[in-house]
Design an enzyme around this catalytic site. Sequence first.
Site, short mmCIF file in Angstrom:
data_model
loop_
_atom_site.label_atom_id
_atom_site.label_comp_id
_atom_site.label_asym_id
_atom_site.label_seq_id
_atom_site.Cartn_x
_atom_site.Cartn_y
_atom_site.Cartn_z
N GLN A 71 0.82 -1.13 0.09
CA GLN A 71 -0.01 0.03 0.10
C GLN A 71 0.77 1.23 0.01
O GLN A 71 1.97 1.03 0.53
CB GLN A 71 -1.05 0.11 1.15
N HIS A 72 0.15 2.45 -0.25
CA HIS A 72 0.81 3.67 -0.13
C HIS A 72 1.64 4.09 -1.37
O HIS A 72 2.00 5.58 -1.42
CB HIS A 72 1.46 4.02 1.28
N ASP A 223 -2.46 -4.91 0.44
CA ASP A 223 -1.87 -6.20 0.92
C ASP A 223 -2.60 -6.59 2.21
O ASP A 223 -2.86 -7.79 2.40
CB ASP A 223 -0.53 -6.07 1.41
#
Length: 456
Positions: A71-72, A223
């Site tokens: 992520q991110h 995830d």
Amino acid sequence: MARVAGVDSSTQSVKIVVRDSESGELLAQASHPHPDGTEVDPQLWLVALNTVISEVGGLESLDAISIGGQQHGMVLLDAQGEVIRPALLWNDTRSAPQATAINQAFPDIHVKTGSQLVASFTASKVRWVLENEPENASKIAAIALPHDWLSWKLTGSTDINELFTDRSDASGTGYFDPSTNHYVDEIVQWVTGKSDVVLPRIVAPGEIGAKAGKTIIACGAGDNAGAALGIGATVGDLVISLGTSGTAFAVSSSPAHDKSGEVAGFADASGNFLPLACTLNAAKVFDSTAKILGVDFEKFSQLALQANPGSDGLMMLPHFDGERTPNRPDAEGAILGITHSNFTPANIARASIEGVIAGLAYATGALRRESVDIQRLLLVGGAARNPAVQQIASEIFGLPIHIPTPGEYVSEGAAIQAAWALNGSRPQWSQSVMKLASAAPQPAVLARYLAAISAI
């Protein structure tokens, strides 16, 4: 036989599993490493992805595929769909000042997006580029996340308007509202300095994101959401993940809006929500403690089980790398309550486990403040198979511990998404979970740790 694939494109590696869409039978799997670092050329992820797809028979051999990912991460694209600069990953902390500035500019950001921002969120990284790399910022035409970009690249398209994602990964950007499933335009404009940046289309669970030839590409997932789907977590389940860092997240039917910032108000991959709290110190603490005691992980477990609950008053605050929950980046680890009688290898081993688990119990308390209903506790991650960790987790949480069958949970969740998009309904593959008997709750031990954690 329809073949569906699930991918986990993580920070460290890419993993793929191929299953029969009806029975869930495992047909093939492969993995390939990713480069280290907090800043990575996305093309290297694509090379690794194509490598593992080739190893399981090639994309044309698959009826559907879905990609779960870290992520991110920030992937910036120009108007021609070219990557502008290396991707900044979740663990790149240079944008911490920008995260603070965004929170100050939008005091109600926890209402708008479900989360107070920290440096890991995509929005802070985009703002960092605007302030520090104006030439690159001027080229931004689209912003993708790692799994969005990889899914798009599989289609062969160069049209940035054909980017797509899912709500679980989008909820980690800092400019998406998981309650309405829409981007927050005013935040996007503030962090980019533009009003026309293309963001990936949100694809709902079970819907088709795109096609590559005859192969269906499902929406994918972040995830943690992929892992929750992979282990069959449902509303009322609390998942404690013990990796290098620790996470406590729960599947919830209602969104979280934690003003304190301890809980990230993410969406899950099934249409519900996934409030999550993270600690920086977990299994790595066990490794460090075992090393200083001169024992392997099995002996470390045996030592810990020889000690009494509470380690005869010895306590370890395992903030070796600072801490995220509570947000104390400059905190340091400490051993408290040392006496001549309790300073033993067994007590040190147990105290390190009690400290890590108590930290995750603190994080769980933040979830409970958001009215998260917890009925069942699932323990995952490599350290979850350790008998001492299992017993002490049950003591600290005061709940029975369920250990899912070891597996590649994120890629398994993505495979479920692929079958869901192919068949039109969520597959009901069997998922084995071992239920362990409860250990006697130790509320006094937990209370001592919670008091010490709150005081740092």
